[in-house]
Design a protein around this motif. Sequence first.
Motif, PDB file in Angstrom:
ATOM      1  N   VAL A   1       0.842  -1.200   0.000  1.00 35.99           N
ATOM      2  CA  VAL A   1       0.000   0.000   0.000  1.00 35.99           C
ATOM      3  C   VAL A   1       0.878   1.250   0.000  1.00 35.99           C
ATOM      4  O   VAL A   1       0.610   2.212  -0.721  1.00 35.99           O
ATOM      5  CB  VAL A   1      -0.952  -0.006   1.222  1.00 35.99           C
ATOM      6  CG1 VAL A   1      -1.629   1.331   1.401  1.00 35.99           C
ATOM      7  CG2 VAL A   1      -1.980  -1.112   1.090  1.00 35.99           C
ATOM      8  N   ILE A   2       1.928   1.224   0.789  1.00 42.61           N
ATOM      9  CA  ILE A   2       2.835   2.373   0.840  1.00 42.61           C
ATOM     10  C   ILE A   2       3.525   2.564  -0.507  1.00 42.61           C
ATOM     11  O   ILE A   2       3.645   3.690  -1.001  1.00 42.61           O
ATOM     12  CB  ILE A   2       3.858   2.206   1.984  1.00 42.61           C
ATOM     13  CG1 ILE A   2       3.136   2.338   3.323  1.00 42.61           C
ATOM     14  CG2 ILE A   2       4.981   3.222   1.873  1.00 42.61           C
ATOM     15  CD1 ILE A   2       3.987   1.990   4.518  1.00 42.61           C
ATOM     16  N   ARG A   3       3.949   1.464  -1.113  1.00 42.73           N
ATOM     17  CA  ARG A   3       4.608   1.573  -2.423  1.00 42.73           C
ATOM     18  C   ARG A   3       3.639   2.098  -3.483  1.00 42.73           C
ATOM     19  O   ARG A   3       4.046   2.820  -4.390  1.00 42.73           O
ATOM     20  CB  ARG A   3       5.178   0.224  -2.833  1.00 42.73           C
ATOM     21  CG  ARG A   3       6.433  -0.123  -2.054  1.00 42.73           C
ATOM     22  CD  ARG A   3       6.996  -1.457  -2.441  1.00 42.73           C
ATOM     23  NE  ARG A   3       8.256  -1.712  -1.736  1.00 42.73           N
ATOM     24  CZ  ARG A   3       8.797  -2.913  -1.620  1.00 42.73           C
ATOM     25  NH1 ARG A   3       8.207  -3.971  -2.151  1.00 42.73           N
ATOM     26  NH2 ARG A   3       9.938  -3.059  -0.971  1.00 42.73           N
ATOM     27  N   GLU A   4       2.360   1.731  -3.395  1.00 39.90           N
ATOM     28  CA  GLU A   4       1.360   2.244  -4.340  1.00 39.90           C
ATOM     29  C   GLU A   4       1.170   3.747  -4.177  1.00 39.90           C
ATOM     30  O   GLU A   4       0.844   4.443  -5.132  1.00 39.90           O
ATOM     31  CB  GLU A   4       0.025   1.542  -4.136  1.00 39.90           C
ATOM     32  CG  GLU A   4      -0.004   0.108  -4.589  1.00 39.90           C
ATOM     33  CD  GLU A   4      -1.279  -0.612  -4.170  1.00 39.90           C
ATOM     34  OE1 GLU A   4      -2.206   0.051  -3.653  1.00 39.90           O
ATOM     35  OE2 GLU A   4      -1.331  -1.833  -4.350  1.00 39.90           O
ATOM     36  N   ASN A   5       1.336   4.250  -2.963  1.00 40.09           N
ATOM     37  CA  ASN A   5       1.144   5.670  -2.668  1.00 40.09           C
ATOM     38  C   ASN A   5       2.456   6.451  -2.636  1.00 40.09           C
ATOM     39  O   ASN A   5       2.503   7.556  -2.090  1.00 40.09           O
ATOM     40  CB  ASN A   5       0.420   5.822  -1.324  1.00 40.09           C
ATOM     41  CG  ASN A   5      -1.008   5.371  -1.419  1.00 40.09           C
ATOM     42  OD1 ASN A   5      -1.809   5.983  -2.093  1.00 40.09           O
ATOM     43  ND2 ASN A   5      -1.325   4.265  -0.750  1.00 40.09           N
ATOM     44  N   THR A   6       3.510   5.904  -3.221  1.00 41.62           N
ATOM     45  CA  THR A   6       4.818   6.556  -3.206  1.00 41.62           C
ATOM     46  C   THR A   6       4.765   7.948  -3.823  1.00 41.62           C
ATOM     47  O   THR A   6       5.372   8.894  -3.303  1.00 41.62           O
ATOM     48  CB  THR A   6       5.857   5.687  -3.943  1.00 41.62           C
ATOM     49  OG1 THR A   6       5.962   4.434  -3.279  1.00 41.62           O
ATOM     50  CG2 THR A   6       7.221   6.355  -3.962  1.00 41.62           C
ATOM     51  N   LYS A   7       4.034   8.092  -4.903  1.00 40.29           N
ATOM     52  CA  LYS A   7       3.959   9.399  -5.579  1.00 40.29           C
ATOM     53  C   LYS A   7       3.325  10.448  -4.661  1.00 40.29           C
ATOM     54  O   LYS A   7       3.832  11.569  -4.548  1.00 40.29           O
ATOM     55  CB  LYS A   7       3.164   9.270  -6.871  1.00 40.29           C
ATOM     56  CG  LYS A   7       3.195  10.498  -7.725  1.00 40.29           C
ATOM     57  CD  LYS A   7       2.527  10.263  -9.062  1.00 40.29           C
ATOM     58  CE  LYS A   7       2.597  11.515  -9.916  1.00 40.29           C
ATOM     59  NZ  LYS A   7       1.968  11.327 -11.220  1.00 40.29           N
ATOM     60  N   ALA A   8       2.251  10.098  -3.978  1.00 39.22           N
ATOM     61  CA  ALA A   8       1.592  11.036  -3.068  1.00 39.22           C
ATOM     62  C   ALA A   8       2.497  11.364  -1.879  1.00 39.22           C
ATOM     63  O   ALA A   8       2.576  12.522  -1.441  1.00 39.22           O
ATOM     64  CB  ALA A   8       0.268  10.461  -2.576  1.00 39.22           C
ATOM     65  N   ILE A   9       3.192  10.358  -1.368  1.00 41.45           N
ATOM     66  CA  ILE A   9       4.106  10.566  -0.241  1.00 41.45           C
ATOM     67  C   ILE A   9       5.240  11.500  -0.670  1.00 41.45           C
ATOM     68  O   ILE A   9       5.610  12.419   0.060  1.00 41.45           O
ATOM     69  CB  ILE A   9       4.649   9.217   0.278  1.00 41.45           C
ATOM     70  CG1 ILE A   9       3.511   8.388   0.869  1.00 41.45           C
ATOM     71  CG2 ILE A   9       5.753   9.422   1.304  1.00 41.45           C
ATOM     72  CD1 ILE A   9       3.864   6.940   1.147  1.00 41.45           C
ATOM     73  N   ARG A  10       5.768  11.283  -1.861  1.00 44.40           N
ATOM     74  CA  ARG A  10       6.852  12.146  -2.362  1.00 44.40           C
ATOM     75  C   ARG A  10       6.356  13.577  -2.559  1.00 44.40           C
ATOM     76  O   ARG A  10       7.090  14.534  -2.295  1.00 44.40           O
ATOM     77  CB  ARG A  10       7.390  11.576  -3.670  1.00 44.40           C
ATOM     78  CG  ARG A  10       8.605  12.323  -4.186  1.00 44.40           C
ATOM     79  CD  ARG A  10       9.251  11.583  -5.354  1.00 44.40           C
ATOM     80  NE  ARG A  10      10.422  12.306  -5.777  1.00 44.40           N
ATOM     81  CZ  ARG A  10      10.563  12.835  -6.984  1.00 44.40           C
ATOM     82  NH1 ARG A  10       9.608  12.729  -7.880  1.00 44.40           N
ATOM     83  NH2 ARG A  10      11.671  13.469  -7.314  1.00 44.40           N
ATOM     84  N   ASN A  11       5.109  13.737  -3.002  1.00 43.00           N
ATOM     85  CA  ASN A  11       4.550  15.088  -3.158  1.00 43.00           C
ATOM     86  C   ASN A  11       4.427  15.790  -1.804  1.00 43.00           C
ATOM     87  O   ASN A  11       4.727  16.980  -1.690  1.00 43.00           O
ATOM     88  CB  ASN A  11       3.190  15.036  -3.854  1.00 43.00           C
ATOM     89  CG  ASN A  11       3.307  14.765  -5.335  1.00 43.00           C
ATOM     90  OD1 ASN A  11       4.341  15.022  -5.937  1.00 43.00           O
ATOM     91  ND2 ASN A  11       2.252  14.226  -5.927  1.00 43.00           N
ATOM     92  N   HIS A  12       3.979  15.061  -0.786  1.00 45.55           N
ATOM     93  CA  HIS A  12       3.909  15.643   0.564  1.00 45.55           C
ATOM     94  C   HIS A  12       5.310  16.044   1.038  1.00 45.55           C
ATOM     95  O   HIS A  12       5.484  17.117   1.628  1.00 45.55           O
ATOM     96  CB  HIS A  12       3.300  14.656   1.560  1.00 45.55           C
ATOM     97  CG  HIS A  12       1.816  14.524   1.475  1.00 45.55           C
ATOM     98  ND1 HIS A  12       0.957  15.535   1.825  1.00 45.55           N
ATOM     99  CD2 HIS A  12       1.033  13.485   1.078  1.00 45.55           C
ATOM    100  CE1 HIS A  12      -0.293  15.125   1.648  1.00 45.55           C
ATOM    101  NE2 HIS A  12      -0.264  13.881   1.195  1.00 45.55           N
ATOM    102  N   LEU A  13       6.285  15.173   0.775  1.00 44.84           N
ATOM    103  CA  LEU A  13       7.661  15.470   1.168  1.00 44.84           C
ATOM    104  C   LEU A  13       8.176  16.699   0.416  1.00 44.84           C
ATOM    105  O   LEU A  13       8.834  17.562   1.001  1.00 44.84           O
ATOM    106  CB  LEU A  13       8.567  14.262   0.900  1.00 44.84           C
ATOM    107  CG  LEU A  13      10.043  14.429   1.255  1.00 44.84           C
ATOM    108  CD1 LEU A  13      10.210  14.617   2.759  1.00 44.84           C
ATOM    109  CD2 LEU A  13      10.840  13.228   0.770  1.00 44.84           C
ATOM    110  N   ALA A  14       7.848  16.801  -0.860  1.00 48.56           N
ATOM    111  CA  ALA A  14       8.325  17.922  -1.675  1.00 48.56           C
ATOM    112  C   ALA A  14       7.797  19.256  -1.156  1.00 48.56           C
ATOM    113  O   ALA A  14       8.527  20.256  -1.161  1.00 48.56           O
ATOM    114  CB  ALA A  14       7.910  17.722  -3.133  1.00 48.56           C
ATOM    115  N   THR A  15       6.549  19.285  -0.690  1.00 47.60           N
ATOM    116  CA  THR A  15       6.012  20.544  -0.173  1.00 47.60           C
ATOM    117  C   THR A  15       6.724  20.962   1.112  1.00 47.60           C
ATOM    118  O   THR A  15       6.828  22.154   1.395  1.00 47.60           O
ATOM    119  CB  THR A  15       4.497  20.444   0.097  1.00 47.60           C
ATOM    120  OG1 THR A  15       4.245  19.402   1.030  1.00 47.60           O
ATOM    121  CG2 THR A  15       3.729  20.204  -1.190  1.00 47.60           C
TER     122      THR A  15
END
Length: 124
Positions: free
Chosen positions: A66-80
């Motif tokens: 599940v975490i790997r599927e949401n990697t893009k969203a997690i990276r976007n949160h990190l980027a902000t």
Amino acid sequence: MESKRQRQIAKQIQKDLGEIFQREMKQIFDKAFVTITDVKTTPDLSIARVYLSFLLTKDKEGLLGVIRENTKAIRNHLATRVRHQFRIVPELQFYLDDTAEYAQKIEDLFANIVIPPAPIEEEE
């Protein structure tokens, strides 16, 4: 060997991902508790390998998926969070950290070792 900059970036990623997992992404984990145990970055800081430990869950591999599927969203949160600190936000790769389970297994093995008492030598 890691450079000072790699360690600083890894520490910042670990801190920010911990907050992201506890606040923004909490709903995807159900009741599981996710801990970031370690972060390793490549020398060019383009990839961050994130090691995770899970508590209160039976299906660790499923949760990791599940975490790997949401990697893009997690990276976007990190980027902000780090957009003013990092030139490039690294790609995130998530891995299961099973060192705690391995240590417990070794402890159990040591606890079950039966050492016979040394024979008593007679004094002459």
